[in-house]
Each structure stands twice: as structure tokens, then as C-alpha cells.
Design a protein around this motif. Structure first.
Motif, PDB file in Angstrom:
ATOM      1  N   THR A 107       4.275  -1.995 -11.441  1.00 47.18           N
ATOM      2  CA  THR A 107       3.928  -3.272 -12.072  1.00 47.18           C
ATOM      3  C   THR A 107       5.032  -4.293 -11.860  1.00 47.18           C
ATOM      4  N   GLY A 108       6.281  -3.853 -12.033  1.00 51.08           N
ATOM      5  CA  GLY A 108       7.406  -4.756 -11.802  1.00 51.08           C
ATOM      6  C   GLY A 108       7.479  -5.221 -10.359  1.00 51.08           C
ATOM      7  N   VAL A 109       7.234  -4.301  -9.417  1.00 51.92           N
ATOM      8  CA  VAL A 109       7.229  -4.674  -7.996  1.00 51.92           C
ATOM      9  C   VAL A 109       6.145  -5.713  -7.719  1.00 51.92           C
ATOM     10  N   GLY A 110       4.962  -5.517  -8.315  1.00 50.84           N
ATOM     11  CA  GLY A 110       3.877  -6.463  -8.119  1.00 50.84           C
ATOM     12  C   GLY A 110       4.209  -7.846  -8.654  1.00 50.84           C
ATOM     13  N   ILE A 111       4.884  -7.902  -9.799  1.00 49.46           N
ATOM     14  CA  ILE A 111       5.261  -9.197 -10.378  1.00 49.46           C
ATOM     15  C   ILE A 111       6.241  -9.921  -9.457  1.00 49.46           C
ATOM     16  N   VAL A 112       7.252  -9.194  -8.975  1.00 57.79           N
ATOM     17  CA  VAL A 112       8.246  -9.810  -8.096  1.00 57.79           C
ATOM     18  C   VAL A 112       7.589 -10.320  -6.816  1.00 57.79           C
ATOM     19  N   LEU A 113       6.726  -9.511  -6.206  1.00 56.21           N
ATOM     20  CA  LEU A 113       6.080  -9.909  -4.957  1.00 56.21           C
ATOM     21  C   LEU A 113       5.163 -11.106  -5.166  1.00 56.21           C
ATOM     22  N   THR A 114       4.480 -11.170  -6.305  1.00 55.60           N
ATOM     23  CA  THR A 114       3.633 -12.331  -6.604  1.00 55.60           C
ATOM     24  C   THR A 114       4.460 -13.609  -6.671  1.00 55.60           C
ATOM     25  N   LEU A 115       5.615 -13.535  -7.326  1.00 56.68           N
ATOM     26  CA  LEU A 115       6.486 -14.714  -7.420  1.00 56.68           C
ATOM     27  C   LEU A 115       7.027 -15.119  -6.053  1.00 56.68           C
ATOM     28  N   VAL A 116       7.357 -14.139  -5.221  1.00 58.03           N
ATOM     29  CA  VAL A 116       7.868 -14.432  -3.887  1.00 58.03           C
ATOM     30  C   VAL A 116       6.793 -15.112  -3.033  1.00 58.03           C
ATOM     31  N   VAL A 117       5.557 -14.606  -3.106  1.00 56.18           N
ATOM     32  CA  VAL A 117       4.456 -15.222  -2.363  1.00 56.18           C
ATOM     33  C   VAL A 117       4.240 -16.651  -2.831  1.00 56.18           C
ATOM     34  N   TRP A 118       4.247 -16.854  -4.135  1.00 55.07           N
ATOM     35  CA  TRP A 118       4.028 -18.189  -4.696  1.00 55.07           C
ATOM     36  C   TRP A 118       5.088 -19.173  -4.219  1.00 55.07           C
ATOM     37  N   LYS A 119       6.315 -18.723  -4.093  1.00 54.08           N
ATOM     38  CA  LYS A 119       7.395 -19.648  -3.764  1.00 54.08           C
ATOM     39  C   LYS A 119       7.560 -19.862  -2.264  1.00 54.08           C
TER      40      LYS A 119
ATOM     41  N   ALA B  17       9.893   5.016  -1.388  1.00 52.51           N
ATOM     42  CA  ALA B  17       8.916   5.178  -2.466  1.00 52.51           C
ATOM     43  C   ALA B  17       8.901   6.595  -3.044  1.00 52.51           C
ATOM     44  N   PRO B  18       8.781   7.662  -2.240  1.00 57.59           N
ATOM     45  CA  PRO B  18       8.820   8.995  -2.841  1.00 57.59           C
ATOM     46  C   PRO B  18      10.163   9.306  -3.494  1.00 57.59           C
ATOM     47  N   LEU B  19      11.254   8.772  -2.913  1.00 56.88           N
ATOM     48  CA  LEU B  19      12.565   8.985  -3.520  1.00 56.88           C
ATOM     49  C   LEU B  19      12.629   8.339  -4.896  1.00 56.88           C
ATOM     50  N   ILE B  20      12.108   7.102  -4.979  1.00 52.15           N
ATOM     51  CA  ILE B  20      12.074   6.421  -6.273  1.00 52.15           C
ATOM     52  C   ILE B  20      11.177   7.183  -7.241  1.00 52.15           C
ATOM     53  N   GLY B  21       9.991   7.602  -6.729  1.00 49.94           N
ATOM     54  CA  GLY B  21       9.081   8.351  -7.592  1.00 49.94           C
ATOM     55  C   GLY B  21       9.702   9.634  -8.101  1.00 49.94           C
ATOM     56  N   GLY B  22      10.395  10.361  -7.218  1.00 47.10           N
ATOM     57  CA  GLY B  22      11.046  11.596  -7.641  1.00 47.10           C
ATOM     58  C   GLY B  22      12.127  11.356  -8.671  1.00 47.10           C
ATOM     59  N   GLN B  23      12.896  10.263  -8.495  1.00 43.06           N
ATOM     60  CA  GLN B  23      13.942   9.962  -9.468  1.00 43.06           C
ATOM     61  C   GLN B  23      13.362   9.489 -10.792  1.00 43.06           C
ATOM     62  N   VAL B  24      12.296   8.690 -10.733  1.00 42.12           N
ATOM     63  CA  VAL B  24      11.645   8.265 -11.978  1.00 42.12           C
ATOM     64  C   VAL B  24      11.147   9.474 -12.760  1.00 42.12           C
TER      65      VAL B  24
ATOM     66  N   PRO C 111       0.801  -1.231   0.000  1.00 39.17           N
ATOM     67  CA  PRO C 111       0.000   0.000   0.000  1.00 39.17           C
ATOM     68  C   PRO C 111       0.834   1.282   0.000  1.00 39.17           C
ATOM     69  N   PRO C 112       1.848   1.422   0.898  1.00 41.70           N
ATOM     70  CA  PRO C 112       2.638   2.647   0.804  1.00 41.70           C
ATOM     71  C   PRO C 112       3.404   2.772  -0.501  1.00 41.70           C
ATOM     72  N   LEU C 113       3.822   1.655  -1.077  1.00 42.89           N
ATOM     73  CA  LEU C 113       4.459   1.739  -2.389  1.00 42.89           C
ATOM     74  C   LEU C 113       3.476   2.268  -3.426  1.00 42.89           C
ATOM     75  N   SER C 114       2.262   1.732  -3.422  1.00 46.95           N
ATOM     76  CA  SER C 114       1.256   2.152  -4.397  1.00 46.95           C
ATOM     77  C   SER C 114       0.875   3.615  -4.217  1.00 46.95           C
ATOM     78  N   MET C 115       0.859   4.082  -2.975  1.00 47.89           N
ATOM     79  CA  MET C 115       0.469   5.465  -2.689  1.00 47.89           C
ATOM     80  C   MET C 115       1.637   6.434  -2.805  1.00 47.89           C
ATOM     81  N   ASP C 116       2.715   6.135  -2.097  1.00 47.59           N
ATOM     82  CA  ASP C 116       3.754   7.133  -1.875  1.00 47.59           C
ATOM     83  C   ASP C 116       4.680   7.321  -3.068  1.00 47.59           C
ATOM     84  N   MET C 117       4.895   6.283  -3.860  1.00 53.22           N
ATOM     85  CA  MET C 117       5.707   6.452  -5.058  1.00 53.22           C
ATOM     86  C   MET C 117       5.037   7.404  -6.042  1.00 53.22           C
ATOM     87  N   TYR C 118       3.724   7.477  -5.940  1.00 56.60           N
ATOM     88  CA  TYR C 118       2.906   8.276  -6.849  1.00 56.60           C
ATOM     89  C   TYR C 118       2.765   9.728  -6.374  1.00 56.60           C
ATOM     90  N   LEU C 119       3.073   9.985  -5.098  1.00 55.99           N
ATOM     91  CA  LEU C 119       2.823  11.309  -4.531  1.00 55.99           C
ATOM     92  C   LEU C 119       3.599  12.436  -5.213  1.00 55.99           C
TER      93      LEU C 119
END
Length: 473
Positions: free
Chosen positions: A236-248, A215-222, A87-95
């Protein structure tokens, strides 16, 4: 993971939250309910989830089995931390991109702030669905389904041509992302109880608290290399990685014998019974109002810091990161030093009092009582307010979940839904007077903070309860 002498049940289900010195050598002794093992009162504890086979007696675990269990516990801790960080990644990277999105889609600031509100509302409503699902079908399958949908919705957000479409897919993103939030809390309830649960929530705050910093630092740099759409590509990339980690690595923590077999009717009856518990409801609403104070800051601070005080996106990201460090530091003080020594209710009450004082100070500064104070005093007030959240949020969750063992998914759903719904209501209110004043942010924070204290005192009534797991009053 290579076999190291323990059974598969031991590797997958005997999880610890301890990583400190002496954890490997401390003797295990029976403690608490059947199947629970612990060391001394200040050391990490291990609790076998309800319905699983009891943990072996002290002589039944070999040293390699204990080490394997701890490694597994560390992996699960990191996975749960990643889920709570989503959630903070989804919110704060976008701020940092909010002003740019406003210009790019030619929409007013209040409309663009609805993209935050939509995501919050989605996370709130999604938890009402996913929580009971996880009580019925287990934690793993609903979580994986939600993560896949989250990835798809986030990718579509990167392509949204209008504010209306972006709001719609942010809603879907929130609905799907709710699976990670509610199931992470339910898994903690499956595995831990009492003081150890409060400590584990503080550990999760340390892990997930890194997300608001970076997250805001990454967002600012992006934003330096691309536009706001690139932020959703990264998510999207973060979500893919986390999905694979949960699965494994995240194994099922709710055995079939402990699952609910009823349908929607039973889920509704369970939630009604939880809401009928005055103390549970008190902690739920108190936590939701504290979250609204936090989210008023999250949704308004990009405009307050950048538009009113003229700071750059990078400066805003640094200030946001400092505030998150304060939250993490206080959260670790709560988990490592206070929990088990001082009543959770006392610590929670102190945190709420500090939040009220910080919010009142911000209101006085933004209304001009002290003249033109500039950015530094405002940033200091926000730092104190954010830091106090480090005791308010984990302790309200722990106190509420301690009152339910057999419906952790539904209880977690109610806790999350109340927080996100109240936060979603607070979000548009902070921009109701436009982009040129921070007064609405401070007003919303004062009102919600005072209401949280009133709810804590009026419904939880901590002075009436003694002998709690945290030590009582």
C-alpha cells in the motif's frame, strides 16, 4: 525542474534512453521519420511522438535544452520502470508468505494459489479496458485513476479475514494495477520506434527487474517481524509513493490530435484489426506462452523450494533473487550488445530454444530420471530458464508493437491480456497434484515452451520477412 533554456515541449517530450559515455557530446543529426534525431547507429535516439511538433533541427537545441531533455527522459524512464515493477512487487513480495497464508486462513494450497490467479486475471481483463481508454483520453488520467484504486484495494487485502475475500480484492488489485502495465508500454510506443524501442524495453527490464530481486527479500524480512498482512501494508505504501510520482513527473505523451474519438465499437474494431494481423498475433501468443512458463515457476517455486526441499523463506528469497539477476543480466546483454547487431527474431528464437531445453531438463530431474537430485540442480535449471526470459519477453513486445503506431494502447492491452490470461490458466495447474511434487510445474513449463516455439515458427515465420528495423534475417 528549474528552467534551463529549453521550451516546455522540449523538456516534457524530447526524451532519450541514453545514459552512456559520450551521450552529452555526440552531435545530433536527422534520422528516420520527421522529428526524429539520433547519433551514430549504436547511440541513443530521440523520437518525437506522432502528433507532437517535430523536434528542432540540430541548430535549434541549445546545450542546456538538450541536458534538460535528458534529465526529463531519465525521470520518465524511472517512472515507467516503477510502473512495470508494480506487478512483480505485487506478486513476488507475497510469494514467501504463501505457506503462511495457507495456514492462517485454513485453506488448501490450491485455493491460496488462486489469490495469484485472481490478481493475474484482474491485470489481464483490466488492460482490455484501460488500453482503449488511454487511446481515447490520453495516458495520464486513466493511469492516475487506476493507481488510486490499486492503493485502496491493496489496503483492504491487508484486512481480509478469509481466503474468498482475499481472492476478491486481489482481483480488484489486479484490475486497477493493469493501468500501470498497459500505459507504460503505450508510453514507450508513443516515444520510441524500431531498434530504440527494443533497447528501451531492455532498459525497463533492468529497472523493473530489481523488483523481483528485492521483493521476496523484503517479503521474507517482513515475515520475520509481522505476518503476511504486513506485506500488503508495505505494498500500500509503495502504491501511494508511485501514485504521487506519476502525478508529479509523468506528463501526457499522447496529444489530443492523436487520440481516438470513437467509443466501444471503434475500440473493438481496432482490436479485431490487430488480431487479424497474423504476425502481431504470433508475437502476442508467443510472448503469452513464454510468460506462462515464467509464471508456472513463480506460483510453484515457493512450495517446491520450501515444502519439497525444506528451504527457509529467506533461502527461497535469495534463490529467487539470483534468478532475477540472471534475467536482468541477459536482458541487458540483449539491449546493449545484441539489439541492432543481430536480428531480434534470431535472438528471440535462441532464447525460446534455451527455455525449452531448461524446461525439459527440469522435467527429467523432477520425475526422477537422474535419481534424487536435490535442490542445487533444480535451482540451476530454474536459473537458466529465468535468464532466457531476458531475451524472450522484451523482444516479443518490441516486435509486436513495431507493427502498430496509431493504437499503441489497444495493442499493449492485447499483449498484456494474453500474457496474464495464459499465466492465470497455468497458475492453478502447477498445484494440481498437491504440494509434494514438482512434476506439474515442469510439465506446464515444457508444454508452454514447446507451444511458444511452434507459435513463433508457425505464425511469425521470421524467415519470410527481410529488412526489418532490427536488421532482418
Amino acid at each position: 525542474m528549474p528552467d534551463s533554456g529549453g521550451s516546455r515541449a522540449q523538456r516534457e517530450h524530447i526524451l532519450t534512453s541514453g545514459t552512456g559515455p559520450g551521450a552529452d557530446s555526440a552531435p545530433l543529426t536527422p534520422h528516420g521519420d520527421a522529428g526524429a534525431l539520433s547519433v551514430d547507429p549504436g547511440a541513443p535516439q530521440v523520437t518525437t511522438p506522432a502528433g507532437l511538433p517535430a523536434a528542432p533541427e540540430p541548430g535549434g537545441l541549445t546545450a542546456p535544452a538538450v541536458k534538460a531533455a535528458r534529465r526529463t527522459g531519465f525521470l520518465v524512464t524511472m517512472v515507467l520502470g516503477g510502473l512495470t515493477a508494480l506487478p512483480p512487487l505485487s506478486m513476488d513480495m507475497y510469494l514467501p508468505a504463501l505457506p503462511a497464508v495457507t495456514d492462517s486462513l485454513a485453506s488448501p494450497a490450491a485455493t491460496i494459489q488462486l489469490t495469484l490467479t485472481a490478481c493475474l486475471a484482474g491485470m489481464a481483463l483490466g488492460q482490455l479496458v484501460v488500453g482503449p481508454m488511454s487511446d481515447r483520453w490520453g495516458r495520464r488520467r486513466p493511469l492516475l485513476l487506476g493507481m488510486v484504486v490499486y492503493v485502496i484495494a491493496t489496503a483492504i487485502c491487508a484486512l481480509a479475514p478469509s481466503a474468498e475475500l482475499l481472492i476478491g480484492f486481489r482481483l480488484l488489485q489486479g484490475l486497477a494495477g493493469a493501468a500501470g502495465i498497459v500505459i507504460a508500454r503505450a508510453v514507450v510506443r508513443d516515444l520510441y520506434d524500431g531498434v530504440e524501442m527494443a533497447r528501451f524495453f531492455s532498459t525497463l527490464m533492468l529497472i523493473s527487474g530489481v523488483a523481483p530481486i528485492i521483493a521476496p527479500l523484503i517479503g521474507g524480512q517482513v515475515m520475520r517481524f509481522t505476518d503476511w498482512r504486513g506485506i500488503f501494508v508495505v505494498l500500500t505504501g509503495v502504491g501511494i509513493v508511485l501514485t504521487l510520482v506519476v502525478w508529479k513527473w509523468l506528463h501526457e505523451t499522447l496529444p489530443p490530435g492523436s487520440r481516438h474519438t470513437g467509443g466501444v465499437g471503434e475500440a473493438l474494431r481496432t482490436m479485431r484489426a490487430l488480431l487479424a494481423d497474423r504476425v502481431f498475433t504470433g508475437y502476442m501468443i508467443t510472448g503469452g506462452l513464454a510468460f506462462a512458463v515464467l509464471f508456472a515457476y513463480i506460483s510453484a517455486s515457493p512450495f517446491v523450494v520450501q515444502e519439497i526441499y525444506g528451504a527457509s523463506p529467506q533461502t527461497f528469497s535469495l534463490l529467487f533473487g539470483l534468478n532475477s539477476i540472471g534475467l536482468i543480466a541477459v536482458g541487458q546483454i540483449n539491449g546493449k550488445l545484441l539489439v541492432g547487431r543481430i536480428s531480434l527474431d534470431k535472438v528471440l528464437g535462441f532464447g525460446l530454444a534455451v527455455i525449452v531445453l531448461a524446461a525439459v531438463a527440469l522435467l527429467l530431474m523432477t520425475t526422477g530420471v537422474f535419481g534424487d537430485v536435490g535442490l542445487v540442480p533444480i535451482a540451476a535449471g530454474l536459473f537458466v530458464l529465468m535468464s532466457a526470459m531476458g531475451v524472450a519477453m522484451p523482444n516479443t513486445n518490441a516486435q509486436a508493437l513495431m507493427r502498430t503506431k496509431h493504437a499503441a494502447g489497444s495493442a499493449s492491452a492485447l499483449l498484456g491480456t494474453s500474457s496474464f490470461l495464459i499465466g492465470a490458466i497455468a497458475s492453478p495447474l502447477v498445484g494440481i497434484a498437491g504440494e509434494d511434487t514438482a512434476v506439474p510445474m515442469a510439465v506446464v513449463q515444457v508444454v508452454c515452451a514447446v507451444a511458444a516455439v511452434g507459435c513463433f515458427l508457425g505464425l511469425c515465420r521470421p524467415w519470410q520477412r527481410e529488412g526489418r528495423e532490427a536488421g532482418g534475417l
